[in-house]
Design a protein around this motif. Structure first.
Motif, PDB file in Angstrom:
ATOM      1  N   GLU A   1     -16.507   1.335   5.106  1.00 14.15           N
ATOM      2  CA  GLU A   1     -16.618   0.863   6.489  1.00 14.15           C
ATOM      3  C   GLU A   1     -15.486  -0.102   6.822  1.00 14.15           C
ATOM      4  O   GLU A   1     -15.002  -0.119   7.939  1.00 14.15           O
ATOM      5  CB  GLU A   1     -17.973   0.192   6.698  1.00 14.15           C
ATOM      6  N   LYS A   2     -15.091  -0.901   5.851  1.00 13.10           N
ATOM      7  CA  LYS A   2     -14.014  -1.870   6.055  1.00 13.10           C
ATOM      8  C   LYS A   2     -12.901  -1.562   5.056  1.00 13.10           C
ATOM      9  O   LYS A   2     -13.120  -0.966   4.015  1.00 13.10           O
ATOM     10  CB  LYS A   2     -14.529  -3.296   5.833  1.00 13.10           C
TER      11      LYS A   2
ATOM     12  N   GLU B   1     -10.022   4.964  -4.465  1.00 19.76           N
ATOM     13  CA  GLU B   1     -10.598   6.263  -4.825  1.00 19.76           C
ATOM     14  C   GLU B   1      -9.536   7.193  -5.419  1.00 19.76           C
ATOM     15  O   GLU B   1      -9.805   7.914  -6.381  1.00 19.76           O
ATOM     16  CB  GLU B   1     -11.247   6.932  -3.607  1.00 19.76           C
ATOM     17  N   LEU B   2      -8.345   7.197  -4.832  1.00 20.95           N
ATOM     18  CA  LEU B   2      -7.266   8.059  -5.328  1.00 20.95           C
ATOM     19  C   LEU B   2      -6.867   7.677  -6.756  1.00 20.95           C
ATOM     20  O   LEU B   2      -6.587   8.543  -7.583  1.00 20.95           O
ATOM     21  CB  LEU B   2      -6.055   8.008  -4.405  1.00 20.95           C
ATOM     22  N   LYS B   3      -6.830   6.378  -7.025  1.00 20.53           N
ATOM     23  CA  LYS B   3      -6.469   5.909  -8.369  1.00 20.53           C
ATOM     24  C   LYS B   3      -7.455   6.406  -9.423  1.00 20.53           C
ATOM     25  O   LYS B   3      -7.079   6.645 -10.568  1.00 20.53           O
ATOM     26  CB  LYS B   3      -6.453   4.379  -8.419  1.00 20.53           C
ATOM     27  N   ALA B   4      -8.715   6.555  -9.030  1.00 17.99           N
ATOM     28  CA  ALA B   4      -9.768   6.927  -9.974  1.00 17.99           C
ATOM     29  C   ALA B   4      -9.825   8.433 -10.246  1.00 17.99           C
ATOM     30  O   ALA B   4     -10.550   8.871 -11.138  1.00 17.99           O
ATOM     31  CB  ALA B   4     -11.124   6.443  -9.447  1.00 17.99           C
ATOM     32  N   VAL B   5      -9.067   9.221  -9.510  1.00 15.28           N
ATOM     33  CA  VAL B   5      -9.149  10.683  -9.647  1.00 15.28           C
ATOM     34  C   VAL B   5      -8.570  11.149 -10.979  1.00 15.28           C
ATOM     35  O   VAL B   5      -7.437  10.816 -11.328  1.00 15.28           O
ATOM     36  CB  VAL B   5      -8.409  11.384  -8.478  1.00 15.28           C
TER      37      VAL B   5
ATOM     38  N   GLU C   1       0.830  -1.205   0.000  1.00 17.59           N
ATOM     39  CA  GLU C   1       0.000   0.000   0.000  1.00 17.59           C
ATOM     40  C   GLU C   1       0.871   1.265   0.000  1.00 17.59           C
ATOM     41  O   GLU C   1       0.536   2.246  -0.663  1.00 17.59           O
ATOM     42  CB  GLU C   1      -0.949   0.000   1.205  1.00 17.59           C
ATOM     43  N   LYS C   2       1.978   1.233   0.722  1.00 19.64           N
ATOM     44  CA  LYS C   2       2.898   2.367   0.728  1.00 19.64           C
ATOM     45  C   LYS C   2       3.461   2.604  -0.671  1.00 19.64           C
ATOM     46  O   LYS C   2       3.576   3.749  -1.119  1.00 19.64           O
ATOM     47  CB  LYS C   2       4.040   2.146   1.721  1.00 19.64           C
TER      48      LYS C   2
ATOM     49  N   GLU D   1      -7.429   0.530   1.785  1.00 15.64           N
ATOM     50  CA  GLU D   1      -7.613  -0.040   0.448  1.00 15.64           C
ATOM     51  C   GLU D   1      -8.642   0.778  -0.337  1.00 15.64           C
ATOM     52  O   GLU D   1      -8.455   1.079  -1.518  1.00 15.64           O
ATOM     53  CB  GLU D   1      -8.073  -1.494   0.574  1.00 15.64           C
ATOM     54  N   CYS D   2      -9.708   1.167   0.339  1.00  8.79           N
ATOM     55  CA  CYS D   2     -10.761   1.960  -0.288  1.00  8.79           C
ATOM     56  C   CYS D   2     -10.237   3.343  -0.684  1.00  8.79           C
ATOM     57  O   CYS D   2     -10.531   3.838  -1.777  1.00  8.79           O
ATOM     58  CB  CYS D   2     -11.942   2.080   0.669  1.00  8.79           C
ATOM     59  N   LYS D   3      -9.445   3.974   0.188  1.00 11.63           N
ATOM     60  CA  LYS D   3      -8.877   5.287  -0.111  1.00 11.63           C
ATOM     61  C   LYS D   3      -7.971   5.210  -1.334  1.00 11.63           C
ATOM     62  O   LYS D   3      -8.044   6.061  -2.228  1.00 11.63           O
ATOM     63  CB  LYS D   3      -8.075   5.825   1.084  1.00 11.63           C
ATOM     64  N   LEU D   4      -7.128   4.211  -1.378  1.00 16.21           N
ATOM     65  CA  LEU D   4      -6.219   4.054  -2.514  1.00 16.21           C
ATOM     66  C   LEU D   4      -6.997   3.838  -3.814  1.00 16.21           C
ATOM     67  O   LEU D   4      -6.635   4.388  -4.860  1.00 16.21           O
ATOM     68  CB  LEU D   4      -5.241   2.908  -2.265  1.00 16.21           C
TER      69      LEU D   4
END
Length: 163
Positions: free
Chosen positions: A113-114, A123-127, A61-62, A118-121
Motif C-alpha cells: 500500500e505504501k 520482491e524482485l530481489k527475493a525471486v 532505486e534505479k 521499494e516493495c517491488k524492488l
C-alpha cells in the motif's frame, strides 16, 4: 599426387573458412540472446535507457533496478526450437527461461500500500524461481546478412521476466 593433396587442402580451407562466415537466422538469434547473457555494451546501453525512463524511482532505486535486470539477463537460458526460412525472411522459435519477475511484481502490486517501488524492488530481489516463455523472432535479409526485427512489447517483457 602432390598436386591433388595441395588442391584438396586448399579446397578444404576455402570451404571451412567460408562456413564460419555463413550466418543463419538461428546463429543470429543465438548471438542476440547471448549478448544479453554477456551484458555486452549495446545491451547495457539499452538497459540504461530503460532504467532512466523510470521517473518515479530515486537514483538509488534505479541503480538497484538496473542490477536486478542485469541479474535477469545473466540468468537467461534459451533453447532454439525451430527455424523456418522463406526466401529473404525467417522465423526462429525459441523457448527462454528467465527469473519470474512478473509474479513478484503482481504480488507487490496486490500487497503493497505504501512505498510501492521499494516493495517491488524487495520482491524482485527475493525471486529465485524461473519461468519459461516461447518467442518467435522474425528476421529479414539485408545485404546478405540476417537482421532481427524489433521485438514487440510482449516479447521484451518476456525477456525481462515481467510477462
Amino acid at each position: 599426387m602432390k598436386k591433388i593433396f595441395v588442391l584438396t587442402l586448399l579446397l578444404s580451407i576455402f570451404l571451412f573458412g567460408c562456413e564460419k562466415n555463413m550466418q543463419t537466422p538461428t546463429s543470429k538469434v543465438e548471438e542476440f540472446l547471448s549478448s544479453y547473457q554477456r551484458l555486452d555494451k549495446d545491451v547495457l546501453k539499452e538497459l540504461e535507457n530503460i532504467v532512466e525512463k523510470e521517473d518515479e524511482m530515486t537514483e538509488e532505486e534505479k541503480k538497484e533496478y538496473k542490477t536486478l535486470l542485469e541479474k535477469q539477463y545473466q540468468n537467461l537460458a534459451y533453447k532454439i526450437k525451430k527455424e523456418i526460412i522463406a526466401k529473404d525472411t525467417a522465423t526462429v522459435d525459441v523457448e527462454i527461461e528467465v527469473l519470474d519477475y512478473g509474479t513478484a511484481i503482481s504480488k507487490s502490486e496486490k500487497e503493497c500500500e505504501k512505498n510501492i517501488i521499494e516493495c517491488k524492488l524487495k520482491e524482485l530481489k527475493a525471486v529465485n524461481n524461473k519461468t519459461k516463455h516461447d518467442l518467435t523472432i522474425t528476421l529479414y535479409q539485408e545485404d546478405g546478412k540476417w537482421v532481427i526485427e524489433n521485438l514487440n512489447e510482449d516479447d521484451v517483457k518476456k525477456l525481462h521476466g515481467l510477462y
